[in-house]
Motif scaffolding. Sequence first.
Motif, PDB file in Angstrom:
ATOM      1  N   THR A 428       0.834  -1.203   0.000  1.00 14.00           N
ATOM      2  CA  THR A 428       0.000   0.000   0.000  1.00 14.00           C
ATOM      3  C   THR A 428       0.870   1.255   0.000  1.00 14.00           C
ATOM      4  O   THR A 428       1.803   1.378   0.804  1.00 14.00           O
ATOM      5  N   GLY A 429       0.568   2.178  -0.908  1.00 15.94           N
ATOM      6  CA  GLY A 429       1.300   3.441  -0.974  1.00 15.94           C
ATOM      7  C   GLY A 429       2.562   3.392  -1.810  1.00 15.94           C
ATOM      8  O   GLY A 429       3.247   4.411  -1.942  1.00 15.94           O
ATOM      9  N   GLU A 430       2.896   2.264  -2.398  1.00 12.73           N
ATOM     10  CA  GLU A 430       4.100   2.171  -3.238  1.00 12.73           C
ATOM     11  C   GLU A 430       3.954   3.101  -4.449  1.00 12.73           C
ATOM     12  O   GLU A 430       2.904   3.147  -5.098  1.00 12.73           O
ATOM     13  N   THR A 431       5.020   3.845  -4.753  1.00  9.84           N
ATOM     14  CA  THR A 431       4.995   4.787  -5.880  1.00  9.84           C
ATOM     15  C   THR A 431       5.966   4.427  -7.001  1.00  9.84           C
ATOM     16  O   THR A 431       5.938   5.049  -8.060  1.00  9.84           O
ATOM     17  N   ASN A 432       6.805   3.429  -6.783  1.00  5.53           N
ATOM     18  CA  ASN A 432       7.799   3.032  -7.790  1.00  5.53           C
ATOM     19  C   ASN A 432       7.205   1.977  -8.704  1.00  5.53           C
ATOM     20  O   ASN A 432       7.047   0.815  -8.313  1.00  5.53           O
TER      21      ASN A 432
END
Length: 552
Positions: A428-432
């Motif tokens: 959750t919240g990963e941006t890569n």
Amino acid sequence: MHRYRYAATLAAVLLAACGGGGGGGGGGSTTSPDNGNGVTYSATQISAATSSSTVTTGVTVSGKAQAQIVPNNLTSGRLNYAGQYYTAIRGATVELLDAGSSAVLATATTDGSGNYSFLAPTNTSVKVRVKAEAVSTSTSYAQYNVSVRDNTNSNALYVLDSATFNTGTSDVTKNLNADSGWDTNTATYTGTRASGPFALLDTAYKGMLKIAKAKSLVVIPKLNMFWSVNNRPSSGTLSAGDIGTSFFGGYDSGSGAYQLYILGKEGVDTDEFDETVVAHEFGHYMQAAFSRDNSIGGSHAFNHKLDMRVAFSEGWGNAWGGIATERTVYSDSSGTAQASGFTVNLASSGGSSKGWFNETSVAYVLTTINQNSGFTPIWDALTSSDFKTNARVSSLYSFLANLSSSALTAVSSTLTAESIGSTDGWGTGETNDGSVPGALAVYKTHSNFSGTNAQYCVDYTYYNSVSGANKLGVSQFIRMTLPSSRTYTFTAGGGTGTDPDFRIYQGGNVYYGETTGTSETKNVALTAGDAVMVLTDYNKLTSANCFNLSVN
């Protein structure tokens, strides 16, 4: 569709090689040279040495069993024959055989320094045999059963025999040395490569020792390691030596053992002395035997953007290669005279492809945890009930979610440096996204369970550039929080020429979809709570890779 190849059933016979004999004393501690990190391995053990004999009075036959090891050059990866050294053969089975009948007169296991001893009858023609196996049924130490066998000779167990001798009336010292067989003058193997199987056994022993330090009285499942001087990187029949590469072969129900296959073809690719390579495959065995491994396998390289299941499995294997051998340099030799190869610094970044999908980043994270907090937190996370049974697939995220808070804090800066932006089990919240369309969110959410279609698309951008169905974006991971316990019908359909393929995970179980034309369906009884579907297109088209998914 579920497409796997299963390994063959095993058998067991004996192979014999001749070891050095003669006088001299056993005893004392044996250490290897500095392994490149300022660390030497002291002789140690994970079970008590044992001895039994068919006679009650007689002479003592004792000695030391050693194997000649060829280390890697930790800059180039090549084998350094000038640096050969002897190390103790630890925990191995030793037998005293009647020279005429081959009857077993006494048995023992070597201690942590390779020493053995047993009572023998007087004035009897005998020989000493050391087997390439380590077996313990102790209830006070770890239990294990590891053997090294020749897959090109009816799965024969490798052994090392002394010359025949007479016990006489006085105690006898009989040392056995398994030599590498390397001729420095011709730069080839001219003698029996007797130490190869025992080098493999020692790498397994190091791994078992590390496990036993993390969990006392551990029961380690049976493992057969298959090696031959004929094992080469070509496709074909395992019994002919065409093993393709060193690999973990899964569990064989016929023998009741897990399996590793290891390369040994001189001048092409030998791995028996590449201990980080062998430990890597042992790491896959560990994950399968003690934890959970949902990896789909396939080709991979240190800079590839991989399916997160594969990235974690291979990154774990690389990291374990260093953890078990107490090194931070992964090395692999190959080529003529084993003079080529490569090395990788396990305590360094994943480079331009770093992220949760990169095996080098995963290895760096795990190596850093081991350096900062030791192996026990890693073991605890891997063997936790949540990691093994959660609907989530095995991945770095699921591992981090089960890591102790202190170990997680200690590795936080490494996670940031490797562009890993989430420690939540679901990512959750990963941006890569690795510049791969559709890679995020890590888990997509499906919330309709009344049969309404929702569309999910897989992406082959990175697949088309590097090949391999195990790359980032080729599968979609879909989280479903089921409202009740009942039988659910899953259906995935696509356009012309597509072949949807899915698996459903819940509670440590996996259910495979069943193909009907261009759609795949499955009826399965599930409990309320999380389930995960992994969806892909088996045909891997370059277009029309979107599927309508319904759950009813």
